[in-house]
Design an enzyme around this catalytic site. Structure first.
Site, PDB file in Angstrom:
ATOM      1  N   ASP A  42       0.900  -0.766  -0.222  1.00 31.90           N
ATOM      2  CA  ASP A  42       0.008   0.042  -0.186  1.00 31.90           C
ATOM      3  C   ASP A  42       0.950   0.751  -0.494  1.00 31.90           C
ATOM      4  O   ASP A  42       1.630   0.977   1.021  1.00 31.90           O
ATOM      5  CB  ASP A  42      -0.892   0.266   0.974  1.00 31.90           C
ATOM      6  CG  ASP A  42      -1.959   1.248   1.180  1.00 31.90           C
ATOM      7  OD1 ASP A  42      -2.399   1.472  -0.131  1.00 31.90           O
ATOM      8  OD2 ASP A  42      -1.698   2.081   1.918  1.00 31.90           O
ATOM      9  N   GLU A 126      -1.850  -1.359  -6.159  1.00 29.06           N
ATOM     10  CA  GLU A 126      -2.946  -0.776  -6.171  1.00 29.06           C
ATOM     11  C   GLU A 126      -2.626  -0.218  -7.444  1.00 29.06           C
ATOM     12  O   GLU A 126      -1.706   0.928  -7.604  1.00 29.06           O
ATOM     13  CB  GLU A 126      -3.455   0.721  -5.227  1.00 29.06           C
ATOM     14  CG  GLU A 126      -4.374  -0.137  -3.736  1.00 29.06           C
ATOM     15  CD  GLU A 126      -4.555   0.712  -2.992  1.00 29.06           C
ATOM     16  OE1 GLU A 126      -5.618   0.953  -3.005  1.00 29.06           O
ATOM     17  OE2 GLU A 126      -4.070   1.536  -2.537  1.00 29.06           O
ATOM     18  N   ASP A 206      -2.830   1.478   7.135  1.00 27.25           N
ATOM     19  CA  ASP A 206      -1.937   0.955   5.599  1.00 27.25           C
ATOM     20  C   ASP A 206      -1.766  -0.720   5.551  1.00 27.25           C
ATOM     21  O   ASP A 206      -1.843  -1.347   4.852  1.00 27.25           O
ATOM     22  CB  ASP A 206      -0.456   1.778   5.988  1.00 27.25           C
ATOM     23  CG  ASP A 206      -0.838   2.817   5.228  1.00 27.25           C
ATOM     24  OD1 ASP A 206      -2.147   3.535   4.902  1.00 27.25           O
ATOM     25  OD2 ASP A 206       0.421   3.744   5.969  1.00 27.25           O
TER      26      ASP A 206
END
Length: 217
Positions: A42, A126, A206
């Site tokens: 992340d 991501e 996170d």
């Protein structure tokens, strides 16, 4: 190296002088030693990234650390007489300072990406629309400084070399959903700890997102 193996030659002029680049067609493969480890990452601004194992890598903030010096060099340029020799020298010092920051980012991105890829058998991240994110004036400078795009480019490149899958997943709800039970727990950006009212899981925000990213992959 045969002369006909050279596909392109570029003459580059930078703040610290000239250099020549020779482009040749080659396939680079690395012998990847399997670790049995898969990881989700992340990306962030407080820390550079947090992974699904709970490891956090500090954000180097190369530009922020050099910002005071860069502002001073900008002032020196503005004080010099236009078209004068001293102004030219001041501009060159400023350009060298920016070039140093650029090279620090590049070096960090390459080394970090290489370490990440060589120590895992699958990496998930991501798929962020970075161009849209930097439109946020409050965070734009920090996002440019973090240089996520540059880092991810190197992760993908090393992934090809090591034959390690690099998987992009949709970013929707990775921070909101509980990685333990799937319950959607709404949070503001300032909420740094995930606390699930359903299963009782308490985890760094996170790290929770990184676990979800890996699960999606």
């Amino acid at each position: 190296m045969r002369v006909n193996a050279i596909k392109r030659v570029r003459l580059l002029r930078r703040a610290d002088g000239y250099s020549v680049q020779f482009a040749v067609q080659a396939e680079r493969k690395c012998e990847h030693i399997e670790t049995g480890s898969m990881v989700g990452i992340d990306m962030g601004l407080k820390v550079f990234y947090t992974d699904s194992d709970g490891f956090s890598l500090e954000n180097p903030r190369h530009y922020r650390k050099a910002e005071k010096k860069l502002k001073r060099l900008h002032r020196e340029v503005s004080r010099k007489q236009k078209k004068g020799k001293n102004r030219k020298k001041a501009r060159q010092r400023l350009a060298k300072a920016y070039l140093k920051v650029q090279r620090q980012r590049e070096d960090f991105a390459r080394k970090t990406a290489n370490t990440l890829v060589s120590s895992h058998d699958l990496i998930a991240y991501e798929h962020l629309q970075i161009r849209n994110l930097v439109k946020n004036r409050t965070l734009a400078k920090s996002m440019h400084d973090a240089a996520w795009g540059q880092f991810l480019s190197w992760v993908k490149a090393y992934g090809i070399m090591h034959d390690v899958p690099i998987i992009a997943v949709a970013p929707q709800y990775t921070s909101q959903d509980c990685s333990g039970c799937g319950e959607r727990v709404k949070k503001t950006l300032s909420t740094r700890t995930h606390v699930c009212p359903s299963c009782g899981l308490v985890l760094d925000r996170d790290e929770n997102a990184a676990v979800n990213i890996l699960a999606k992959a």
